[in-house]
Design a protein around this motif. Sequence first.
Motif, PDB file in Angstrom:
ATOM      1  N   ALA A 168     -53.944  -1.010  43.144  1.00 39.07           N
ATOM      2  CA  ALA A 168     -53.197  -1.494  41.982  1.00 39.07           C
ATOM      3  C   ALA A 168     -52.211  -2.584  42.355  1.00 39.07           C
ATOM      4  O   ALA A 168     -51.792  -3.360  41.490  1.00 39.07           O
TER       5      ALA A 168
ATOM      6  N   SER B   6     -58.282  -0.593  38.122  1.00 39.04           N
ATOM      7  CA  SER B   6     -58.086  -0.957  36.711  1.00 39.04           C
ATOM      8  C   SER B   6     -56.605  -0.942  36.348  1.00 39.04           C
ATOM      9  O   SER B   6     -56.222  -1.432  35.281  1.00 39.04           O
ATOM     10  N   ASP B   7     -55.765  -0.396  37.229  1.00 37.65           N
ATOM     11  CA  ASP B   7     -54.311  -0.423  37.028  1.00 37.65           C
ATOM     12  C   ASP B   7     -53.660  -1.693  37.568  1.00 37.65           C
ATOM     13  O   ASP B   7     -52.452  -1.870  37.421  1.00 37.65           O
ATOM     14  N   HIS B   8     -54.434  -2.550  38.233  1.00 34.35           N
ATOM     15  CA  HIS B   8     -53.881  -3.794  38.752  1.00 34.35           C
ATOM     16  C   HIS B   8     -53.466  -4.702  37.597  1.00 34.35           C
ATOM     17  O   HIS B   8     -54.129  -4.741  36.552  1.00 34.35           O
ATOM     18  N   GLU B   9     -52.382  -5.440  37.766  1.00 36.61           N
ATOM     19  CA  GLU B   9     -51.885  -6.341  36.719  1.00 36.61           C
ATOM     20  C   GLU B   9     -52.946  -7.344  36.285  1.00 36.61           C
ATOM     21  O   GLU B   9     -53.031  -7.699  35.113  1.00 36.61           O
TER      22      GLU B   9
ATOM     23  N   LYS C 245     -55.217  -5.505  33.867  1.00 34.40           N
ATOM     24  CA  LYS C 245     -54.513  -5.205  32.616  1.00 34.40           C
ATOM     25  C   LYS C 245     -54.452  -6.444  31.732  1.00 34.40           C
ATOM     26  O   LYS C 245     -54.619  -6.368  30.514  1.00 34.40           O
ATOM     27  N   LYS C 246     -54.215  -7.602  32.358  1.00 29.47           N
ATOM     28  CA  LYS C 246     -54.175  -8.851  31.599  1.00 29.47           C
ATOM     29  C   LYS C 246     -55.576  -9.300  31.191  1.00 29.47           C
ATOM     30  O   LYS C 246     -55.744 -10.004  30.198  1.00 29.47           O
TER      31      LYS C 246
ATOM     32  N   GLY D 139     -56.787  -6.747  28.369  1.00 32.06           N
ATOM     33  CA  GLY D 139     -55.890  -6.744  27.210  1.00 32.06           C
ATOM     34  C   GLY D 139     -56.035  -7.950  26.329  1.00 32.06           C
ATOM     35  O   GLY D 139     -55.267  -8.128  25.385  1.00 32.06           O
TER      36      GLY D 139
ATOM     37  N   ASP E 222     -65.819  -2.264  26.583  1.00 34.24           N
ATOM     38  CA  ASP E 222     -64.442  -2.420  26.091  1.00 34.24           C
ATOM     39  C   ASP E 222     -64.506  -2.688  24.585  1.00 34.24           C
ATOM     40  O   ASP E 222     -64.994  -3.735  24.152  1.00 34.24           O
TER      41      ASP E 222
ATOM     42  N   GLU F 231     -62.902   2.846  37.234  1.00 29.02           N
ATOM     43  CA  GLU F 231     -61.518   2.416  37.523  1.00 29.02           C
ATOM     44  C   GLU F 231     -61.454   1.400  38.652  1.00 29.02           C
ATOM     45  O   GLU F 231     -60.364   1.046  39.110  1.00 29.02           O
TER      46      GLU F 231
END
Length: 563
Positions: free
Chosen positions: A66, A106-109, A112-113, A116, A154, A168
């Motif tokens: 992450a 999947s928790d890496h910034e 997420k960007k 999202g 998604d 993940e």
Amino acid sequence: MTKLWWQNAVVYQVYPKSFQDSNDDGIGDLRGIINRLDYIKELGADIIWLNPIYKSPDIDGGYDIADYQNINPTFGNMDDFECLLKTAHQKGLKIMMDLVVNHSSSDHEWFKKSIGSTDKNNKYRDYYVWRDPVDGHEPNNWGSFFSGPAWTFDEKSGQYYLHLFAKEQPDLNWDNPEVRNSIFDMMNWWAGKGIDGFRMDVISLISKPKDLPDAPKEEGAAYGNAGEIIANGPHVHEYLKEMNQKVLSKHDWITVGETAGVTTEEAKRYANMDESELNMVFQFEHVSLDGNKNTALGKWSDTKTSLIDLRANLAKWQKNLSGKAWNSLYWSNHDQPRTVSRFGNDAPKYRKVSAKMLAAVLHFMQGTPYIYQGEEIGMTNIYFTDINQYRDLESINAYHELVEQEHLLPSETMIKYLAAHSRDNARTPMQWNGTENAGFSKVTPWLPVNPNYKLINVKDALNDKNSVFYFYQKLIKLRHELPIITDGVFNLVEGNESDQEVFAYTRQNEEESLLVIANFTDKVVEREYRVLDNSKLLIQNYKDIVKNNELRPYEVRVYLYEK
């Protein structure tokens, strides 16, 4: 051949989560490793390879990262890492980090960007591999290496993202130069910390084929085998050369790539002597020989590798890379079963002698040897008997898929296969002594300690001059002292190619020759090998020799002859 420092070095692999707990939470940590550096130094190893210690949700043992520039709080903090690095260097030990850049968490910034947003101008969308559905389903038939499809849908964007491993662990898009430069910047940041190299996780998978075509699918399999068309992809060497130019060539490092699907010809490109890519690679051919003959079941089996197949494979790598690329030498790691349980005999009568035999056969070959924590004391598989005992994602997923979903195997058969091959076999806590929890922790560990810890542990090994530990220590000392182990030419003894019981080979340079003779069975066998006059018996795993032409169960002898 130009001699480089890592060519006669020995690497000791540490799986931090299972090495030593220093704060009594049941999980190994960086302070625990610091407390055990003297042990690794006493063994004689030169380099410590650390499995991932980065910030991670720990879906896959830390291989889902992450934050590449922060330490997982479970292991400590950056001050602890810097203390480990400094203390190791003071003791003459180098630190090789694990680089996991085929995918992130999947928790890496970045992800997420990426997930999202549906904005095509969002640069992070192109940091990962997104595709539209095809006929209302996944873009192709690729299966994840951890079971199930390699694609996750998604809802927000109406697209799928690729993950060759867990959902993940989304795959990074290496075709995007911004991704590559972000990775290279991160690697140079770690260089600034003073590390001594990188082991690169599944680095042969970073370049995907154009248009992402369907993969070959075995009869009975739910998904295509993506590895067959992804490994050694179209731009992998181009990207590694770029990495070398922007990072690796600036440092006197050790680098090794984990290269699933690599051939000896490909290895000559990854690890060529001009040092334009990496120093060496991990290949998986010799640890894939005991896979299931039903290819739909992959690695899951309980068969033993035949000596004929094992010898042929090891000899092929020795001969084909000689003078052109550099071998890595290993029997086990965090992803493989315990060495003595897999290739030797872990019954009490034969465990020590077969562990020593296997060590000698490997360590006298040409290449850089890797010792996985506990191998040097002859730790064994744990042989769990229930799926609920497992923590390994790959094992749990495979059980659910093969037993419950596809009904390819009965439960009891799959449990036998897991007992032979699960990654949890390697990940049980290090066995330091005979006290509760084997001296790993004062509380219940995250994964059970092998019940045989009272019979197999470091304290007892250090108190026994005939232990597996001191045999490894001697092998390492010989490698450091004898140039022939680094530069000698490898050849099988004439006629040995078809021997089902004995592995015999030579190493030769201009000054000396080595003869290695090893019995891979639990029987007494007779062989007539010409041991030259004035040869010195360099090392053996029995206290004496009964007859020159007789080899006892798992006996190994190594002779040195000065020309």
